[in-house]
Design a protein around this motif. Structure first.
Motif, PDB file in Angstrom:
ATOM      1  N   VAL A  73       0.966  -1.240   0.188  1.00 37.91           N
ATOM      2  CA  VAL A  73      -0.153  -0.034  -0.050  1.00 37.91           C
ATOM      3  C   VAL A  73       0.826   1.211  -0.020  1.00 37.91           C
ATOM      4  O   VAL A  73       1.667   1.369   0.977  1.00 37.91           O
ATOM      5  CB  VAL A  73      -0.860   0.182   1.238  1.00 37.91           C
ATOM      6  N   LEU A  74       0.972   2.015  -0.988  1.00 39.48           N
ATOM      7  CA  LEU A  74       1.792   3.220  -1.356  1.00 39.48           C
ATOM      8  C   LEU A  74       0.807   4.337  -0.624  1.00 39.48           C
ATOM      9  O   LEU A  74      -0.237   4.611  -1.486  1.00 39.48           O
ATOM     10  CB  LEU A  74       2.312   3.384  -2.615  1.00 39.48           C
ATOM     11  N   LEU A  75       1.347   5.284   0.225  1.00 40.31           N
ATOM     12  CA  LEU A  75       0.431   6.182   0.862  1.00 40.31           C
ATOM     13  C   LEU A  75       0.620   7.513  -0.328  1.00 40.31           C
ATOM     14  O   LEU A  75       1.705   7.840  -0.697  1.00 40.31           O
ATOM     15  CB  LEU A  75       0.850   6.720   2.155  1.00 40.31           C
ATOM     16  N   GLY A  76      -0.428   8.120  -0.662  1.00 37.79           N
ATOM     17  CA  GLY A  76      -0.535   9.078  -1.420  1.00 37.79           C
ATOM     18  C   GLY A  76      -0.146  10.368  -0.917  1.00 37.79           C
ATOM     19  O   GLY A  76      -0.251  10.666   0.328  1.00 37.79           O
ATOM     20  N   GLY A  77       0.476  11.402  -1.671  1.00 38.98           N
ATOM     21  CA  GLY A  77       0.680  12.583  -1.114  1.00 38.98           C
ATOM     22  C   GLY A  77       1.515  13.626  -1.919  1.00 38.98           C
ATOM     23  O   GLY A  77       1.697  13.230  -3.361  1.00 38.98           O
ATOM     24  N   ARG A  78       1.953  14.492  -1.564  1.00 45.31           N
ATOM     25  CA  ARG A  78       3.133  15.312  -2.068  1.00 45.31           C
ATOM     26  C   ARG A  78       4.417  14.426  -2.036  1.00 45.31           C
ATOM     27  O   ARG A  78       5.115  14.253  -1.274  1.00 45.31           O
ATOM     28  CB  ARG A  78       3.207  16.804  -1.673  1.00 45.31           C
ATOM     29  N   VAL A  79       5.025  14.357  -3.247  1.00 41.60           N
ATOM     30  CA  VAL A  79       6.310  13.577  -3.261  1.00 41.60           C
ATOM     31  C   VAL A  79       7.407  14.664  -3.135  1.00 41.60           C
ATOM     32  O   VAL A  79       7.721  15.590  -3.632  1.00 41.60           O
ATOM     33  CB  VAL A  79       6.648  13.095  -4.708  1.00 41.60           C
ATOM     34  N   ARG A  80       8.214  14.409  -1.990  1.00 43.78           N
ATOM     35  CA  ARG A  80       9.312  15.049  -1.781  1.00 43.78           C
ATOM     36  C   ARG A  80      10.669  14.521  -2.458  1.00 43.78           C
ATOM     37  O   ARG A  80      11.035  13.421  -2.566  1.00 43.78           O
ATOM     38  CB  ARG A  80       9.652  14.927   0.049  1.00 43.78           C
ATOM     39  N   GLY A  81      11.271  15.651  -3.176  1.00 43.03           N
ATOM     40  CA  GLY A  81      12.292  14.979  -4.207  1.00 43.03           C
ATOM     41  C   GLY A  81      13.407  14.433  -3.437  1.00 43.03           C
ATOM     42  O   GLY A  81      14.304  13.665  -3.934  1.00 43.03           O
ATOM     43  N   GLY A  82      13.914  15.195  -2.327  1.00 40.40           N
ATOM     44  CA  GLY A  82      15.164  14.657  -1.676  1.00 40.40           C
ATOM     45  C   GLY A  82      14.971  13.068  -1.057  1.00 40.40           C
ATOM     46  O   GLY A  82      15.921  12.501  -1.147  1.00 40.40           O
ATOM     47  N   THR A  83      13.907  12.945  -0.557  1.00 36.39           N
ATOM     48  CA  THR A  83      13.733  11.410   0.152  1.00 36.39           C
ATOM     49  C   THR A  83      12.880  10.605  -1.089  1.00 36.39           C
ATOM     50  O   THR A  83      12.734   9.400  -0.763  1.00 36.39           O
ATOM     51  CB  THR A  83      12.998  11.637   1.366  1.00 36.39           C
ATOM     52  N   VAL A  84      12.227  10.994  -2.200  1.00 38.64           N
ATOM     53  CA  VAL A  84      11.322  10.435  -2.718  1.00 38.64           C
ATOM     54  C   VAL A  84      10.287   9.454  -2.064  1.00 38.64           C
ATOM     55  O   VAL A  84       9.894   8.357  -2.255  1.00 38.64           O
ATOM     56  CB  VAL A  84      12.261   9.291  -3.861  1.00 38.64           C
ATOM     57  N   ALA A  85       9.559  10.076  -1.312  1.00 40.77           N
ATOM     58  CA  ALA A  85       8.512   9.744  -0.514  1.00 40.77           C
ATOM     59  C   ALA A  85       7.415  10.763  -0.432  1.00 40.77           C
ATOM     60  O   ALA A  85       7.585  12.014  -0.552  1.00 40.77           O
ATOM     61  CB  ALA A  85       9.138   9.459   0.844  1.00 40.77           C
ATOM     62  N   THR A  86       6.168  10.296   0.058  1.00 41.71           N
ATOM     63  CA  THR A  86       5.088  11.248  -0.188  1.00 41.71           C
ATOM     64  C   THR A  86       5.035  11.788   1.362  1.00 41.71           C
ATOM     65  O   THR A  86       5.443  11.372   2.354  1.00 41.71           O
ATOM     66  CB  THR A  86       3.885  10.476  -0.242  1.00 41.71           C
ATOM     67  N   ALA A  87       4.442  12.978   1.510  1.00 44.91           N
ATOM     68  CA  ALA A  87       4.278  13.634   2.644  1.00 44.91           C
ATOM     69  C   ALA A  87       2.945  14.681   2.619  1.00 44.91           C
ATOM     70  O   ALA A  87       2.213  14.624   1.673  1.00 44.91           O
ATOM     71  CB  ALA A  87       5.452  14.477   3.013  1.00 44.91           C
ATOM     72  N   ASP A  88       2.823  15.381   3.827  1.00 47.94           N
ATOM     73  CA  ASP A  88       1.617  16.135   4.044  1.00 47.94           C
ATOM     74  C   ASP A  88       0.421  15.620   4.721  1.00 47.94           C
ATOM     75  O   ASP A  88       0.522  14.215   4.841  1.00 47.94           O
ATOM     76  CB  ASP A  88       1.410  16.900   2.610  1.00 47.94           C
ATOM     77  N   HIS A  89      -0.629  16.311   4.668  1.00 49.81           N
ATOM     78  CA  HIS A  89      -2.107  15.761   5.157  1.00 49.81           C
ATOM     79  C   HIS A  89      -2.727  14.603   4.316  1.00 49.81           C
ATOM     80  O   HIS A  89      -3.160  13.877   5.048  1.00 49.81           O
ATOM     81  CB  HIS A  89      -3.029  16.980   5.220  1.00 49.81           C
ATOM     82  N   TRP A  90      -2.415  14.629   3.157  1.00 50.72           N
ATOM     83  CA  TRP A  90      -3.077  13.511   2.506  1.00 50.72           C
ATOM     84  C   TRP A  90      -2.380  12.228   2.905  1.00 50.72           C
ATOM     85  O   TRP A  90      -3.137  11.328   3.049  1.00 50.72           O
ATOM     86  CB  TRP A  90      -2.534  13.763   0.842  1.00 50.72           C
ATOM     87  N   THR A  91      -1.229  12.235   2.981  1.00 48.66           N
ATOM     88  CA  THR A  91      -0.231  10.882   3.472  1.00 48.66           C
ATOM     89  C   THR A  91      -0.606  10.580   4.785  1.00 48.66           C
ATOM     90  O   THR A  91      -1.291   9.394   5.305  1.00 48.66           O
ATOM     91  CB  THR A  91       1.121  11.015   3.377  1.00 48.66           C
ATOM     92  N   ALA A  92      -0.853  11.518   5.471  1.00 49.87           N
ATOM     93  CA  ALA A  92      -1.259  11.145   7.077  1.00 49.87           C
ATOM     94  C   ALA A  92      -2.718  10.774   7.082  1.00 49.87           C
ATOM     95  O   ALA A  92      -3.164   9.663   7.867  1.00 49.87           O
ATOM     96  CB  ALA A  92      -1.002  12.515   8.033  1.00 49.87           C
ATOM     97  N   GLY A  93      -3.442  11.328   6.244  1.00 48.53           N
ATOM     98  CA  GLY A  93      -4.846  11.207   6.200  1.00 48.53           C
ATOM     99  C   GLY A  93      -5.049   9.757   5.808  1.00 48.53           C
ATOM    100  O   GLY A  93      -6.004   8.969   6.395  1.00 48.53           O
ATOM    101  N   MET A  94      -4.443   9.257   4.820  1.00 51.70           N
ATOM    102  CA  MET A  94      -4.481   7.921   4.503  1.00 51.70           C
ATOM    103  C   MET A  94      -4.493   6.700   5.371  1.00 51.70           C
ATOM    104  O   MET A  94      -4.629   5.735   5.824  1.00 51.70           O
ATOM    105  CB  MET A  94      -3.857   7.797   3.149  1.00 51.70           C
ATOM    106  N   LEU A  95      -2.961   7.267   6.064  1.00 55.45           N
ATOM    107  CA  LEU A  95      -2.520   6.278   7.186  1.00 55.45           C
ATOM    108  C   LEU A  95      -3.378   6.294   8.278  1.00 55.45           C
ATOM    109  O   LEU A  95      -3.438   5.137   9.005  1.00 55.45           O
ATOM    110  CB  LEU A  95      -0.948   6.754   7.592  1.00 55.45           C
ATOM    111  N   SER A  96      -4.107   7.231   8.732  1.00 54.99           N
ATOM    112  CA  SER A  96      -4.987   7.244   9.877  1.00 54.99           C
ATOM    113  C   SER A  96      -6.205   6.244   9.698  1.00 54.99           C
ATOM    114  O   SER A  96      -6.800   5.749  10.494  1.00 54.99           O
ATOM    115  CB  SER A  96      -5.755   8.482   9.884  1.00 54.99           C
ATOM    116  N   GLU A  97      -6.584   5.658   8.337  1.00 57.93           N
ATOM    117  CA  GLU A  97      -7.353   4.714   8.276  1.00 57.93           C
ATOM    118  C   GLU A  97      -7.123   3.368   8.759  1.00 57.93           C
ATOM    119  O   GLU A  97      -8.054   2.326   8.376  1.00 57.93           O
ATOM    120  CB  GLU A  97      -7.699   4.633   6.827  1.00 57.93           C
ATOM    121  N   PHE A  98      -5.629   3.007   8.867  1.00 56.81           N
ATOM    122  CA  PHE A  98      -5.028   1.573   9.312  1.00 56.81           C
ATOM    123  C   PHE A  98      -4.819   1.318  10.556  1.00 56.81           C
ATOM    124  O   PHE A  98      -4.623   2.589  11.504  1.00 56.81           O
ATOM    125  CB  PHE A  98      -3.793   1.729   8.420  1.00 56.81           C
TER     126      PHE A  98
END
Length: 253
Positions: A139-164
Protein backbone atom coordinates in the motif's frame (compact mmCIF):
# COMPACT_ATOMS: atom_id res chain seq x y z
CA UNK A 1 39.44 35.20 7.60
CA UNK A 2 36.68 36.43 9.91
CA UNK A 3 35.25 33.92 12.39
CA UNK A 4 31.74 34.13 10.90
CA UNK A 5 32.97 33.32 7.40
CA UNK A 6 35.22 30.53 8.68
CA UNK A 7 32.33 28.91 10.54
CA UNK A 8 30.04 29.24 7.53
CA UNK A 9 32.61 27.38 5.44
CA UNK A 10 32.95 24.69 8.10
CA UNK A 11 29.20 24.06 8.12
CA UNK A 12 29.14 24.02 4.31
CA UNK A 13 32.00 21.50 4.20
CA UNK A 14 30.31 19.28 6.79
CA UNK A 15 27.04 19.26 4.86
CA UNK A 16 28.71 18.53 1.56
CA UNK A 17 31.02 15.80 2.81
CA UNK A 18 29.01 14.32 5.66
CA UNK A 19 31.76 15.08 8.18
CA UNK A 20 34.85 17.24 8.68
CA UNK A 21 38.30 16.66 10.15
CA UNK A 22 39.99 19.26 12.34
CA UNK A 23 43.41 18.85 10.72
CA UNK A 24 42.10 19.13 7.16
CA UNK A 25 39.94 22.11 8.04
CA UNK A 26 42.89 23.91 9.64
CA UNK A 27 44.96 23.42 6.49
CA UNK A 28 42.17 24.47 4.12
CA UNK A 29 41.17 27.53 6.16
CA UNK A 30 44.70 28.60 7.07
CA UNK A 31 43.80 28.52 10.76
CA UNK A 32 45.26 26.88 13.85
CA UNK A 33 43.72 23.57 14.94
CA UNK A 34 42.69 25.10 18.26
CA UNK A 35 40.85 27.86 16.36
CA UNK A 36 38.96 25.23 14.37
CA UNK A 37 38.14 23.29 17.55
CA UNK A 38 36.80 26.51 19.08
CA UNK A 39 34.70 27.11 15.96
CA UNK A 40 33.28 23.60 16.21
CA UNK A 41 32.37 24.16 19.85
CA UNK A 42 30.48 27.33 18.89
CA UNK A 43 28.74 25.57 15.99
CA UNK A 44 27.75 22.69 18.26
CA UNK A 45 26.28 25.14 20.77
CA UNK A 46 24.17 26.55 17.92
CA UNK A 47 22.98 23.04 16.96
CA UNK A 48 24.65 23.04 13.54
CA UNK A 49 27.20 20.25 14.07
CA UNK A 50 27.97 17.46 16.50
CA UNK A 51 31.60 17.10 17.50
CA UNK A 52 33.45 13.79 17.33
CA UNK A 53 37.00 12.80 18.22
CA UNK A 54 39.02 14.80 15.71
CA UNK A 55 36.15 16.38 13.82
CA UNK A 56 32.40 16.85 13.51
CA UNK A 57 29.36 15.96 11.41
CA UNK A 58 26.36 18.11 10.45
CA UNK A 59 23.07 18.11 12.34
CA UNK A 60 19.96 18.00 10.17
CA UNK A 61 17.65 20.93 10.82
CA UNK A 62 14.86 23.00 9.31
CA UNK A 63 17.46 24.55 7.04
CA UNK A 64 19.31 21.38 6.09
CA UNK A 65 18.27 17.81 5.41
CA UNK A 66 20.38 15.24 3.59
CA UNK A 67 18.95 13.53 0.51
CA UNK A 68 18.18 9.84 0.15
CA UNK A 69 20.99 9.54 -2.41
CA UNK A 70 23.47 11.00 0.09
CA UNK A 71 22.28 8.67 2.87
CA UNK A 72 23.09 5.64 0.72
CA UNK A 73 26.78 6.61 0.89
CA UNK A 74 27.11 6.99 4.68
CA UNK A 75 27.60 4.33 7.40
CA UNK A 76 26.64 1.48 5.07
CA UNK A 77 28.01 -1.43 7.17
CA UNK A 78 26.28 -0.10 10.28
CA UNK A 79 22.98 0.52 8.49
CA UNK A 80 23.04 -2.98 7.00
CA UNK A 81 23.59 -4.62 10.39
CA UNK A 82 20.90 -2.44 11.97
CA UNK A 83 18.41 -3.29 9.21
CA UNK A 84 18.96 -7.02 9.53
CA UNK A 85 18.59 -6.90 13.33
CA UNK A 86 15.45 -4.74 13.10
CA UNK A 87 13.87 -7.02 10.47
CA UNK A 88 14.51 -10.01 12.74
CA UNK A 89 12.18 -8.40 15.32
CA UNK A 90 9.24 -8.55 12.91
CA UNK A 91 7.76 -11.63 14.59
CA UNK A 92 4.38 -12.64 13.19
CA UNK A 93 3.30 -9.13 12.14
CA UNK A 94 0.85 -9.32 9.23
CA UNK A 95 0.86 -5.58 8.51
CA UNK A 96 4.01 -3.45 8.61
CA UNK A 97 4.52 0.29 8.19
CA UNK A 98 7.94 1.13 6.72
CA UNK A 99 9.06 4.73 7.06
CA UNK A 100 10.82 6.80 4.41
CA UNK A 101 14.63 6.79 4.43
CA UNK A 102 17.49 4.49 3.53
CA UNK A 103 17.71 2.39 6.69
CA UNK A 104 13.96 1.59 6.55
CA UNK A 105 14.48 0.66 2.89
CA UNK A 106 17.19 -1.80 3.96
CA UNK A 107 14.84 -3.16 6.62
CA UNK A 108 12.21 -3.76 3.93
CA UNK A 109 14.74 -5.72 1.89
CA UNK A 110 15.58 -7.85 4.96
CA UNK A 111 11.98 -8.70 5.88
CA UNK A 112 10.93 -12.37 5.47
CA UNK A 113 10.46 -13.35 1.85
CA UNK A 114 8.71 -16.65 2.55
CA UNK A 115 5.43 -15.48 4.10
CA UNK A 116 2.67 -13.02 3.17
CA UNK A 117 2.27 -9.62 4.81
CA UNK A 118 0.97 -6.17 3.94
CA UNK A 119 3.51 -3.36 3.69
CA UNK A 120 2.38 0.25 4.06
CA UNK A 121 4.86 2.96 3.11
CA UNK A 122 5.31 6.51 1.88
CA UNK A 123 8.59 5.61 0.17
CA UNK A 124 8.41 5.05 -3.58
CA UNK A 125 11.69 3.10 -3.52
CA UNK A 126 10.49 0.78 -0.77
CA UNK A 127 7.14 0.27 -2.49
CA UNK A 128 8.89 -0.71 -5.74
CA UNK A 129 11.26 -3.06 -3.90
CA UNK A 130 8.49 -4.95 -2.11
CA UNK A 131 6.01 -4.94 -5.01
CA UNK A 132 8.37 -7.33 -6.81
CA UNK A 133 7.71 -10.01 -4.16
CA UNK A 134 4.92 -12.53 -4.70
CA UNK A 135 3.82 -12.72 -1.05
CA UNK A 136 3.70 -8.99 -0.25
CA UNK A 137 0.72 -6.65 -0.65
CA UNK A 138 2.01 -3.09 -0.95
CA UNK A 139 0.00 0.00 0.00
CA UNK A 140 1.69 3.19 -1.19
CA UNK A 141 0.46 6.24 0.73
CA UNK A 142 -0.50 9.13 -1.54
CA UNK A 143 0.56 12.74 -1.15
CA UNK A 144 3.14 15.30 -2.21
CA UNK A 145 6.38 13.63 -3.29
CA UNK A 146 9.46 15.16 -1.67
CA UNK A 147 12.30 15.12 -4.19
CA UNK A 148 15.12 14.67 -1.67
CA UNK A 149 13.70 11.52 -0.08
CA UNK A 150 11.44 10.34 -2.95
CA UNK A 151 8.59 9.80 -0.50
CA UNK A 152 5.13 11.25 0.01
CA UNK A 153 4.21 13.64 2.81
CA UNK A 154 1.64 16.20 4.00
CA UNK A 155 -1.94 15.80 5.23
CA UNK A 156 -2.93 13.55 2.32
CA UNK A 157 -0.38 10.95 3.41
CA UNK A 158 -1.21 11.21 7.11
CA UNK A 159 -4.93 11.10 6.37
CA UNK A 160 -4.65 7.86 4.40
CA UNK A 161 -2.47 6.33 7.11
CA UNK A 162 -5.06 7.20 9.76
CA UNK A 163 -7.41 4.65 8.18
CA UNK A 164 -5.17 1.73 9.17
CA UNK A 165 -4.35 -0.23 12.31
CA UNK A 166 -0.83 -1.57 11.78
CA UNK A 167 0.76 -4.47 13.63
CA UNK A 168 4.30 -3.08 13.49
CA UNK A 169 5.88 0.22 12.43
CA UNK A 170 9.54 0.68 11.53
CA UNK A 171 10.13 4.38 12.12
CA UNK A 172 13.19 6.52 11.52
CA UNK A 173 14.09 10.06 12.60
CA UNK A 174 16.65 12.75 11.92
CA UNK A 175 17.40 12.87 15.63
CA UNK A 176 16.59 11.13 18.89
CA UNK A 177 17.31 12.48 22.35
CA UNK A 178 16.22 11.56 25.86
CA UNK A 179 15.05 15.11 26.48
CA UNK A 180 13.23 15.94 23.23
CA UNK A 181 12.33 12.52 21.84
CA UNK A 182 12.30 11.81 18.10
CA UNK A 183 12.50 14.78 15.75
CA UNK A 184 12.56 15.60 12.04
CA UNK A 185 13.08 18.91 10.17
CA UNK A 186 9.93 19.01 8.00
CA UNK A 187 6.47 19.52 9.61
CA UNK A 188 4.87 17.67 6.68
CA UNK A 189 7.01 14.60 7.41
CA UNK A 190 6.48 14.92 11.15
CA UNK A 191 2.73 14.73 10.54
CA UNK A 192 3.12 11.36 8.78
CA UNK A 193 5.46 9.92 11.40
CA UNK A 194 3.17 11.06 14.19
CA UNK A 195 0.27 9.27 12.56
CA UNK A 196 2.38 6.13 12.10
CA UNK A 197 3.04 6.11 15.85
CA UNK A 198 -0.70 6.46 16.57
CA UNK A 199 -1.72 3.78 14.05
CA UNK A 200 0.69 1.04 15.15
CA UNK A 201 0.48 -1.57 17.90
CA UNK A 202 4.26 -2.08 18.01
CA UNK A 203 6.99 0.41 17.09
CA UNK A 204 10.71 -0.01 16.42
CA UNK A 205 13.17 2.83 15.91
CA UNK A 206 16.35 2.15 13.96
CA UNK A 207 19.22 4.54 13.32
CA UNK A 208 22.99 4.90 13.43
CA UNK A 209 24.77 6.36 16.43
CA UNK A 210 24.95 9.85 14.89
CA UNK A 211 21.18 10.23 15.36
CA UNK A 212 21.47 10.12 19.14
CA UNK A 213 21.54 13.45 20.92
CA UNK A 214 20.65 15.28 17.69
CA UNK A 215 17.55 17.51 17.79
CA UNK A 216 15.61 18.85 14.82
CA UNK A 217 12.63 21.18 14.48
CA UNK A 218 9.56 18.94 14.83
CA UNK A 219 9.00 16.44 17.62
CA UNK A 220 6.72 13.54 16.69
CA UNK A 221 7.30 10.85 19.35
CA UNK A 222 9.01 9.97 22.62
CA UNK A 223 11.56 7.20 23.10
CA UNK A 224 9.11 5.57 25.52
CA UNK A 225 6.68 5.01 22.62
CA UNK A 226 8.95 2.29 21.19
CA UNK A 227 9.37 -1.33 22.16
CA UNK A 228 12.87 -1.41 20.71
CA UNK A 229 15.67 0.86 19.54
CA UNK A 230 18.16 -0.70 17.14
CA UNK A 231 21.49 1.05 16.58
CA UNK A 232 25.20 0.28 16.17
CA UNK A 233 27.95 -0.33 18.70
CA UNK A 234 29.37 3.19 18.33
CA UNK A 235 26.59 4.36 20.62
CA UNK A 236 28.23 3.91 24.05
CA UNK A 237 26.78 1.17 26.25
CA UNK A 238 26.24 3.70 29.03
CA UNK A 239 24.11 5.89 26.75
CA UNK A 240 22.17 2.87 25.47
CA UNK A 241 21.38 1.99 29.10
CA UNK A 242 20.01 5.50 29.70
CA UNK A 243 17.61 5.08 26.78
CA UNK A 244 16.57 1.64 28.02
CA UNK A 245 15.52 3.20 31.33
CA UNK A 246 12.84 5.08 29.34
CA UNK A 247 11.22 1.78 28.35
CA UNK A 248 12.51 0.40 25.03
CA UNK A 249 14.88 -2.52 24.64
CA UNK A 250 18.08 -1.07 23.11
CA UNK A 251 19.92 -3.38 20.72
CA UNK A 252 23.46 -2.47 19.62
CA UNK A 253 24.73 -4.41 16.59
Amino acid sequence: MEAEERRRRIVEAARQGGSVDVGKLAAELGAAKETVRRDLRVLEEHGLVRRTHGGAYPVESAGYESTLAFRTTMHLPEKTRIAEAAAALCGDAESVFIDEGYTPQLIAAALPADRPFTAITASLATAALLAARDHVTVVLLGGRVRGGTVATADHWTAGMLSEFVVDLAYIGANGISREYGLTTPDPAVSQVKQQAVRASRRRIFSGVYTKFGAVSLCRFAEAADFEAIVTDTRLPQSEAHRYSLLGPHVLRV
